[in-house]
Design a protein around this motif. Sequence first.
Motif, mmCIF file in Angstrom:
data_model
loop_
_atom_site.group_PDB
_atom_site.id
_atom_site.type_symbol
_atom_site.label_atom_id
_atom_site.label_comp_id
_atom_site.label_asym_id
_atom_site.label_seq_id
_atom_site.Cartn_x
_atom_site.Cartn_y
_atom_site.Cartn_z
ATOM 1 N N ARG A 181 0.833 -1.201 0.000
ATOM 2 C CA ARG A 181 0.000 0.000 0.000
ATOM 3 C C ARG A 181 0.870 1.255 0.000
ATOM 4 N NH1 ARG A 181 -3.132 3.775 3.099
ATOM 5 N NH2 ARG A 181 -1.545 3.616 4.694
ATOM 6 N N LEU A 182 1.845 1.284 0.879
ATOM 7 C CA LEU A 182 2.739 2.433 0.935
ATOM 8 C C LEU A 182 3.547 2.573 -0.354
ATOM 9 C CD1 LEU A 182 4.078 2.270 4.617
ATOM 10 C CD2 LEU A 182 2.250 3.691 3.673
ATOM 11 N N ALA A 183 3.947 1.429 -0.891
ATOM 12 C CA ALA A 183 4.736 1.472 -2.125
ATOM 13 C C ALA A 183 3.933 2.093 -3.263
ATOM 14 C CB ALA A 183 5.185 0.063 -2.503
ATOM 15 N N ARG A 184 2.663 1.750 -3.331
ATOM 16 C CA ARG A 184 1.820 2.319 -4.378
ATOM 17 C C ARG A 184 1.692 3.833 -4.204
ATOM 18 N NH1 ARG A 184 -3.389 3.184 -4.209
ATOM 19 N NH2 ARG A 184 -3.695 1.801 -2.441
ATOM 20 N N LEU A 185 1.480 4.266 -2.971
ATOM 21 C CA LEU A 185 1.378 5.704 -2.719
ATOM 22 C C LEU A 185 2.670 6.426 -3.094
ATOM 23 C CD1 LEU A 185 -0.569 5.519 0.654
ATOM 24 C CD2 LEU A 185 -1.364 6.644 -1.432
ATOM 25 N N ASP B 124 10.300 13.789 9.202
ATOM 26 C CA ASP B 124 10.081 14.686 10.345
ATOM 27 C C ASP B 124 9.742 16.092 9.870
ATOM 28 O OD1 ASP B 124 10.432 13.023 12.529
ATOM 29 O OD2 ASP B 124 12.593 13.331 12.613
ATOM 30 N N ASN B 125 10.540 16.574 8.965
ATOM 31 C CA ASN B 125 10.357 17.947 8.495
ATOM 32 C C ASN B 125 9.026 18.134 7.780
ATOM 33 O OD1 ASN B 125 12.814 18.979 9.424
ATOM 34 N ND2 ASN B 125 13.903 18.185 7.628
ATOM 35 N N LEU B 126 8.590 17.084 7.133
ATOM 36 C CA LEU B 126 7.391 17.167 6.293
ATOM 37 C C LEU B 126 6.120 16.837 7.069
ATOM 38 C CD1 LEU B 126 6.773 17.454 3.152
ATOM 39 C CD2 LEU B 126 6.691 14.951 3.145
ATOM 40 N N LEU B 127 6.220 15.911 8.006
ATOM 41 C CA LEU B 127 5.018 15.342 8.627
ATOM 42 C C LEU B 127 5.027 15.389 10.140
ATOM 43 C CD1 LEU B 127 5.057 12.086 6.455
ATOM 44 C CD2 LEU B 127 3.778 14.176 5.973
ATOM 45 N N TRP B 193 5.027 13.645 -1.533
ATOM 46 C CA TRP B 193 3.631 13.307 -1.766
ATOM 47 C C TRP B 193 2.936 12.843 -0.484
ATOM 48 C CZ3 TRP B 193 0.681 14.807 -5.410
ATOM 49 C CH2 TRP B 193 -0.541 14.174 -5.659
ATOM 50 N N ALA B 194 3.734 12.348 0.441
ATOM 51 C CA ALA B 194 3.159 11.882 1.709
ATOM 52 C C ALA B 194 2.411 13.004 2.426
ATOM 53 C CB ALA B 194 4.249 11.314 2.607
ATOM 54 N N ALA B 195 2.788 14.255 2.156
ATOM 55 C CA ALA B 195 2.062 15.375 2.764
ATOM 56 C C ALA B 195 0.598 15.371 2.345
ATOM 57 C CB ALA B 195 2.715 16.699 2.363
ATOM 58 N N GLN B 196 0.297 14.700 1.251
ATOM 59 C CA GLN B 196 -1.081 14.654 0.749
ATOM 60 C C GLN B 196 -1.924 13.579 1.421
ATOM 61 O OE1 GLN B 196 -2.529 16.418 -2.008
ATOM 62 N NE2 GLN B 196 -0.843 17.064 -3.301
ATOM 63 N N TRP B 197 -1.281 12.507 1.872
ATOM 64 C CA TRP B 197 -2.092 11.386 2.355
ATOM 65 C C TRP B 197 -1.771 10.948 3.777
ATOM 66 C CZ3 TRP B 197 1.109 7.424 3.657
ATOM 67 C CH2 TRP B 197 2.325 7.315 2.985
ATOM 68 N N TYR B 198 -0.628 11.348 4.308
ATOM 69 C CA TYR B 198 -0.245 10.828 5.617
ATOM 70 C C TYR B 198 -1.079 11.426 6.751
ATOM 71 C CZ TYR B 198 2.482 9.457 9.650
ATOM 72 O OH TYR B 198 2.876 8.927 10.854
ATOM 73 N N ASP B 201 -2.038 10.052 13.011
ATOM 74 C CA ASP B 201 -2.607 9.044 13.903
ATOM 75 C C ASP B 201 -2.974 7.763 13.150
ATOM 76 O OD1 ASP B 201 -4.346 10.584 12.498
ATOM 77 O OD2 ASP B 201 -5.989 10.338 13.894
ATOM 78 N N GLY B 202 -2.466 7.644 11.937
ATOM 79 C CA GLY B 202 -2.806 6.480 11.123
ATOM 80 C C GLY B 202 -1.997 5.254 11.504
ATOM 81 N N ARG B 203 -2.096 4.253 10.682
ATOM 82 C CA ARG B 203 -1.433 2.975 10.960
ATOM 83 C C ARG B 203 0.079 3.068 10.869
ATOM 84 N NH1 ARG B 203 -6.215 2.105 7.812
ATOM 85 N NH2 ARG B 203 -5.079 3.287 6.261
ATOM 86 N N ALA B 204 0.553 3.827 9.902
ATOM 87 C CA ALA B 204 1.990 3.819 9.639
ATOM 88 C C ALA B 204 2.714 4.916 10.416
ATOM 89 C CB ALA B 204 2.236 3.997 8.147
ATOM 90 N N SER B 205 3.841 4.568 10.988
ATOM 91 C CA SER B 205 4.680 5.564 11.658
ATOM 92 C C SER B 205 5.686 6.123 10.658
ATOM 93 C CB SER B 205 5.418 4.916 12.816
ATOM 94 O OG SER B 205 6.389 4.007 12.308
ATOM 95 N N LEU B 206 6.391 7.151 11.066
ATOM 96 C CA LEU B 206 7.404 7.717 10.179
ATOM 97 C C LEU B 206 8.547 6.726 9.965
ATOM 98 C CD1 LEU B 206 7.479 11.475 11.262
ATOM 99 C CD2 LEU B 206 6.038 10.271 9.610
ATOM 100 N N ASP B 207 8.769 5.872 10.963
ATOM 101 C CA ASP B 207 9.764 4.805 10.764
ATOM 102 C C ASP B 207 9.294 3.811 9.707
ATOM 103 O OD1 ASP B 207 11.795 5.633 12.509
ATOM 104 O OD2 ASP B 207 10.756 4.799 14.241
ATOM 105 N N ASP B 208 8.003 3.485 9.744
ATOM 106 C CA ASP B 208 7.460 2.588 8.719
ATOM 107 C C ASP B 208 7.654 3.187 7.329
ATOM 108 O OD1 ASP B 208 6.606 0.829 10.660
ATOM 109 O OD2 ASP B 208 4.588 1.677 10.773
#
Lengths: 222, 222
Positions: A181-185, B124-127, B193-198, B201-208
């Motif tokens: 999922r993350l890879a697609r994003l 970190d800087n982005l999210l 692009w993660a700024a658009q969807w992250y 409090d979601g499932r994925a952490s910044l480490d993920d």
Amino acid sequence: MHAIADPATAAPERRTRGRPRKTADERDDGNRRQALLRAAARLFRQQGFAATSTRDIAAAVGMRSGSPFYHFDNKEALLAAVMEEGMARALQHQGEQMAAAVAASATPLTARQCLRVLVRAHFDNLLGPESDHIPVMLYEWRVLSDEQKRAVNRLKDDYEAVWVPVLQALRRDGALGGDPRLARLMLFGALNWAAQWYLPDGRASLDDLTDTTLQLFLKDVP
Amino acid sequence: MHAIADPATAAPERRTRGRPRKTADERDDGNRRQALLRAAARLFRQQGFAATSTRDIAAAVGMRSGSPFYHFDNKEALLAAVMEEGMARALQHQGEQMAAAVAASATPLTARQCLRVLVRAHFDNLLGPESDHIPVMLYEWRVLSDEQKRAVNRLKDDYEAVWVPVLQALRRDGALGGDPRLARLMLFGALNWAAQWYLPDGRASLDDLTDTTLQLFLKDVP
DNA sequence: CCTACCGATCGGTAGG
DNA sequence: CCTACCGATCGGTAGG
């Protein structure tokens, strides 16, 4: 830039008082709505939705300030229409390109070949001629109401659905890494970001971008 | 949401007519400018630059409509300041994280380790918390004047300069594919692009996200 | 930093 | 689709 668009420059050619007559193919074949959508897409992309006035859009197609509201209920509806039209056309182009690739190949397409076609078609949709609609969709998404988002999302889901099995197959082969999922994003991010920096007349062609994308994301599976 | 921000809800507590007195730490320690920058960053990110009025920003920090112009010449200068502050902080964070990683390791960092630190710091800087400035920079860039762009670009160049040798080394090792310049743009695209969807409090952490990024982009070099 | 204000612009509408 | 228009809002300023 727009021969039809500027009443001021057209004024000297008026035969009588009043605005210049429209020639046949400018008249409301229902293509006035299309002209509004095209102009809106271009201006929304260049300046952003909030910074573009409905007057700007009207002027770009040679209308008066109130006339866009004959075609659209309000400014937001015009934006939503730009996005829906953009996604509908993108979806169609994607389908056509996939079908053409399948037809042109004697053997079934490999997942790699499918990905190449999808990426290349995506660059067309994002960066090709008449492609302002998609960047507008990407960058003005938050303006839409929930209902408008749902409508566009139906098309977006169809668009992405084509990618999923291809990416799954590549993952099974070990050609694609990371959480699916993350890879697609992230893949879409890498592609969509090109709307920020790509210049059509620059050094790189859309084929170059496609090559780099595949080299960057796909692992050499032995 | 903002205890200080809303004169309307504060009104019942007034001892006399007039606006409520400011307590000591709200007073203009020069931190009113900072408060404006923070509020502007948040609102510009949520609603966009053009859709945010200077009145919105003033109200968010408990000021009257004209007061932001005591701190900034105009709305564009406020935007430019948001971006400059964001990039300056991002650059500092990147430097700190790299230095910390170097200090924590007994051996010199490999290119892979460097990339991990850079990607993680970028997320970190982005999210991370207080990170609205960077998305604003990414999505309101076109609003800046050429001169303002130049100022921010100096910081951006420094930021990217740290990445270049790392990516070059990875390419020499065969761990990174594609044309280097395009590959860098696509990598940043995937991240930004993660700024658009992250969702924090979601499932994925910044480490993920960091793990997936490295798995996706780096080839397993034998 | 507030008060009081201004000119400009904007989305949208009634009526044809 | 135009004419003529309206109320609201906006960025910004003078003067304190």
